[in-house]
Design an enzyme around this catalytic site. Structure first.
Site, PDB file in Angstrom:
ATOM      1  N   ARG A 226       6.037  15.350  -5.694  1.00 38.23           N
ATOM      2  CA  ARG A 226       4.601  15.564  -5.494  1.00 38.23           C
ATOM      3  C   ARG A 226       4.381  16.772  -4.603  1.00 38.23           C
ATOM      4  NH1 ARG A 226       2.436   9.257  -5.200  1.00 38.23           N
ATOM      5  NH2 ARG A 226       3.557   8.675  -7.098  1.00 38.23           N
TER       6      ARG A 226
ATOM      7  N   ARG B 214       5.699  10.905   3.750  1.00 36.70           N
ATOM      8  CA  ARG B 214       5.058  11.772   2.774  1.00 36.70           C
ATOM      9  C   ARG B 214       5.935  12.985   2.511  1.00 36.70           C
ATOM     10  NH1 ARG B 214      -0.220  11.697   1.295  1.00 36.70           N
ATOM     11  NH2 ARG B 214      -0.751  10.428   3.097  1.00 36.70           N
TER      12      ARG B 214
ATOM     13  N   SER C 163       1.462   0.297  -5.118  1.00 34.80           N
ATOM     14  CA  SER C 163       0.109   0.281  -5.643  1.00 34.80           C
ATOM     15  C   SER C 163       0.192  -0.261  -7.055  1.00 34.80           C
ATOM     16  CB  SER C 163      -0.449   1.708  -5.640  1.00 34.80           C
ATOM     17  OG  SER C 163      -1.791   1.694  -6.057  1.00 34.80           O
TER      18      SER C 163
ATOM     19  N   ARG D 203       9.690   4.776   1.866  1.00 30.17           N
ATOM     20  CA  ARG D 203       8.856   3.992   2.793  1.00 30.17           C
ATOM     21  C   ARG D 203       9.500   2.637   3.086  1.00 30.17           C
ATOM     22  NH1 ARG D 203       2.503   5.572   1.349  1.00 30.17           N
ATOM     23  NH2 ARG D 203       2.813   7.811   1.701  1.00 30.17           N
TER      24      ARG D 203
END
Length: 426
Positions: free
Chosen positions: A262, A277, A352, A391
């Site tokens: 990303r 991140r 998610s 994470r």
RNA sequence: GGAGUGAUGGCCGAGUAGGUCGAAGGCGCUCGCCUGCUAAGCGAGUAUACGGGUAAUACCGUAUCGACGGUUCGAAUCCGUCUCACUCCGCCA
């Protein structure tokens, strides 16, 4: 992509849905306007083509009988020219409608709470006890560097900022987590293991909804219509693109491990330290293709499948129902799992899980047939992280830390790691 | 990377001196008939998308023979570009 026919039938429903998603409801009216123009041009060009087809048939007949047809041919010449012009206009209008349609967000399920941003999300569950420390808990990056299991500085030398390199037991922990997560989902929850390519083409990314709007969040290969995948969702959801599945094949359940890339455009200054991140991280992704009537049940079980991992790793977490303003653009309904990070003193998203209903299926042309005689219908697609590994490492380090800086590992990982604690190598 | 061959409906497979070709034939599938069971046999049907139309069907129209573009009154059939697959050579893990 939303259903154009449904929008025509009930524009108000979609105006409201789009509005709940914090998009301008006028987009619906603009779309309908363009659609109207497209349809009227289409009707006209099809009428002309019908004329032409009939005339061509008559010409063929005349010629066969040795008669002269030059008058008809001359007449058709001008009709053909008009068709050519109109065809071009239809093509442009069609493209315009299609682009507008691709740009629209999915609309939220009626059960989704209204809200502007993450502050309006609803916490629906807590699990696990937050660890109590007799000392000040350290952030995971300090723990990791002290243990010499990750290297941020040299990773920057090799590539640049927001990259990390795992080392020693850190590298092994990455690998152990991937194996554990995959084994669990395959053996206990019935997923089919997939190992996809990490590069996907633009068509695939349109299929999942990452393009055309979010191209700047991805890394694109120079000179090619190829992108580094931001998640294994891309290859797994596109696996059956443009295919018609048999109802007996559903639900399709894929578990895929991949690196995820990303660009993190627009997140400058956020989470600059640690494993939270990065431009590259690894993740086990769960993807389901299901029948429309079962998709909300499947969403619940998907959340449970992801929770299984957190529970097995003994990590405290909470389940959040995302409000309309905080949902992903593609989602109809979304739950986030947030893991407790003691040093940060807050919960961080680690998974998610979303139901996209037919939003992706329509883009990717993912269909199924209930039986031999019935028409193809779009499947519903879902996906969820199970889990983001970087994470998870952060959570294991922070929650498992002990006074001497060593890390007590969750029992489930011991067989994969071969040790019960991570300590600094002598 | 070099040389060659090819791409037609769920599958196999016809179809190039352009003209009822959405496309022969076979297989598969669906429905019906027949046969005391099974097999075989007989008959009919069997793509998708979009637009119009309908309460919904029916129905009408248009498009689709890898993709895009061109020639033509008219293209699966002619021309150009691209993509993909296969074969051979080279190279590489």
């Amino acid at each position: 992509m939303l259903d154009l026919k449904a929008i025509r039938q009930d524009p108000d429903k979609f105006r409201q849905g789009v509005k709940r998603k914090k998009y301008d409801p006028a987009l619906i009216d603009q779309l309908l306007e363009a659609d109207e123009a497209w349809r009227s041009a289409l009707t006209e060009v099809e009428r002309l083509k019908s004329v032409r087809n009939k005339a061509s048939e008559a010409i063929a007949m005349k010629k066969k009988q040795g008669q002269d047809a030059s008058a008809e041919i001359a007449e058709m010449k001008s009709v053909s020219e008009k068709i050519k012009e109109l065809d071009e206009r239809v093509r442009q209008l069609d493209e315009q409608v299609h682009e507008m349609l691709l740009g629209l967000p999915n609309i939220p399920h009626e059960s989704v709470p209204d809200g502007d941003d993450e502050n309006d999300n609803v916490t629906i569950k807590h699990w696990g006890d937050k660890p109590q420390f007799s000392f000040e808990p350290k952030p995971h990056w300090e723990l990791a560097q002290d243990l010499d299991i990750v290297d941020f500085e040299r990773a920057v030398k090799i590539t640049g900022s927001r990259f990390v390199l795992y080392k020693g037991l850190g590298a092994k922990l990455e690998r152990a987590l991937a194996n554990f997560m995959l084994d669990y989902q395959i053996e206990k929850n019935g997923y089919v293991e997939m190992f996809p390519q990490f590069i996907a083409n633009d068509t695939s990314l349109i299929g999942t909804g990452n393009l055309p709007k979010f191209g700047d969040e991805m890394f694109k290969l120079e000179g090619l219509p190829y992108y580094l995948i931001p998640t294994a969702e891309i290859p797994l959801t596109n696996y059956y693109r443009d295919e018609i599945l048999d109802a007996s094949q559903l639900p399709v359940k894929f578990a895929g491990y991949s690196s995820c890339f990303r660009s993190e455009a627009g997140s400058a200054g956020k989470d600059t330290r640690g494993l939270i991140r990065l431009h590259q991280f690894q993740k086990v992704e769960l993807v389901k293709l299901v029948t429309p009537e079962s998709s909300y049940d499947e969403l619940n079980s998907l959340v449970e499948d992801a929770e299984d991992i957190l529970q097995a790793l003994e990590l405290p977490y909470r389940v959040i129902e995302c409000c309309t303003g905080d949902q992903g653009v593609k989602a109809s309904k979304q739950y986030d799992l947030e893991v407790w990070l003691p040093a940060a003193g807050r919960y961080r998203e680690i998974s998610s899980c979303s139901n996209f209903e037919a939003y992706q299926a329509r883009r990717a042309n993912l269909r199924f047939r209930r039986d031999e005689t019935s028409k193809p219908e779009f499947v519903h697609t879902l996906n969820g992280s199970g889990l983001a590994i970087g994470r998870t490492v952060a959570a294991i380090l922070e929650n498992g830390q002990q006074a001497d800086g060593s890390i007590k590992l969750p029992k489930a990982l011991v067989p994969y790691m071969g040790v019960e604690t991570i300590t600094r190598r002598a």
